[in-house]
Enzyme design. Structure first.
Site, mmCIF file in Angstrom:
data_model
loop_
_atom_site.group_PDB
_atom_site.id
_atom_site.type_symbol
_atom_site.label_atom_id
_atom_site.label_comp_id
_atom_site.label_asym_id
_atom_site.label_seq_id
_atom_site.Cartn_x
_atom_site.Cartn_y
_atom_site.Cartn_z
ATOM 1 C CD GLU B 37 -65.782 84.486 -42.359
ATOM 2 O OE1 GLU B 37 -64.873 84.589 -41.583
ATOM 3 O OE2 GLU B 37 -65.439 83.457 -43.064
ATOM 4 C CG ASP B 41 -70.256 79.893 -44.944
ATOM 5 O OD1 ASP B 41 -69.915 80.166 -46.147
ATOM 6 O OD2 ASP B 41 -70.465 78.702 -44.554
ATOM 7 C CG ASP B 110 -63.874 86.334 -44.925
ATOM 8 O OD1 ASP B 110 -64.497 85.493 -45.495
ATOM 9 O OD2 ASP B 110 -62.742 86.156 -44.351
ATOM 10 C CD GLU B 113 -69.487 83.798 -46.194
ATOM 11 O OE1 GLU B 113 -70.019 83.052 -46.989
ATOM 12 O OE2 GLU B 113 -68.393 83.921 -45.400
#
Lengths: 222, 222
Positions: B37, B41, B110, B113
């Site tokens: 994640e 991101d 999450d 990502e």
């Protein structure tokens, strides 16, 4: 004249206008480097994230985040900009020149990010990534996983000491929730700068760190 | 069984263990998706930055930043995750399952990502970028530059209304500096949630926006 800078960066810009724009502060002329800085900041974050992910397969996400924040913050970029003598190449307006803009950490850090963004446009992601990785090699090599990274409270304390100001005052603003799941609100007060921030978290320590982080932001924006 | 998800994403993972890890919540088992994640991101931020930069050559950096923040925030990721039926594929611990984890916006956002990060590892930056651009195509296409983006105060108001809570109270905490260069500190108070944040800026409006942004963070972390 910018040859020396390109050599130090390790990238020759095919499109020299991108290089010129990256070096142009908004006080000088348009197009200036703010859009490129936006782009460069994003690729810097991505490349450093990937490096840390690959280099430290055992570190949890929180540690990776903290390490990255440490590597991409203004202070680190400023050091790298100095190592490239970036200040000499900046194009600044008269006012900025006279007030020492060539040495201003924020201007130098922003221009370095803009140079990264310009490489991404000029030669692609991998080229920009290679330049960033090379520049950061030393900083990355000295990371000892597990070694505590300076947290926000420590950095705030150092920032204030650097300005010869008294330490911040932390105080409990409120607590909420049952004993086993309490939420703390802590306020951080820096009277000399008229800054007062608040942070919240599941522990006093976490709340203090958030408040300190926000105070650091306020100092930087001030 | 995850074939359908790969089809919806438009990426077939060569390394299926990456896909599995991306779908694994920390409540289920280790390795879970938090490191992926972190990586995802960062690539999401980079790819969206580049898309906005290319699509809107006339927008200043501040507008690009606001547009990006809007596109990468949990709410947007949650919508995309729903469009992929991502919830069905998540691997959650029993507690999370029972408490509706498959529908929890933060868990879905999450995991999405993490799927992006896993593609970066699996097939490189360009492959991940292509997937992100395809998923975001509709959202990107509907951006009308110059159209006001919902600011933090508006979003905070909507978040509170969605919870049927009263509006936040903004109040001036302090002003500093001479008339032509005043700094305002504004506090934002949400009694029902015991949240109190503070923001500062060169105008009351800017200070209110910062305080609202922080209150939104606090609500998300709460």
């Amino acid at each position: 004249m910018t040859n020396r800078l390109e050599q130090a960066l390790g990238h020759r810009y095919s499109d020299q206008s991108l290089l010129l724009t990256a070096l142009t502060h908004r006080s000088h002329s348009w197009p200036h480097n703010e859009r490129l800085e936006f782009l460069g900041d994003s690729i810097l974050n991505g490349v450093i994230a990937r490096q840390l992910f690959d280099c430290f397969p055992d570190l949890p996400e929180g540690d990776l985040s903290r390490l990255r924040a440490n590597l991409v913050r203004q202070e680190s970029l400023h050091q790298l900009a100095l190592s490239l003598s970036l200040g000499e190449f900046l194009r600044l307006g008269d006012g900025e020149l006279k007030s020492g803009g060539r040495q201003r950490p924020s201007i130098l850090a922003d221009a370095l990010e803009a140079l990264f963004g310009a490489i991404w446009l000029d030669a692609g992601f991998d080229a920009a990534s290679a330049v960033i990785v090379r520049l950061y090699a030393e900083k990355l090599a000295t990371i000892v996983p597990g070694q505590p990274i300076k947290d926000a409270k420590t950095r705030l304390q150092e920032a204030l000491q650097g300005r010869r100001l008294p330490l911040p005052k932390y105080s409990l603003a409120s607590t909420e929730g049952e004993a086993h799941a309490q939420q703390f609100s802590i306020s951080c007060q820096i009277d000399a700068l008229n800054i007062r921030t608040q942070g919240s978290g599941g522990s006093r320590r976490a709340a203090e760190q958030m408040a300190a982080e926000r105070a650091l932001e306020d100092i930087q924006h001030a």
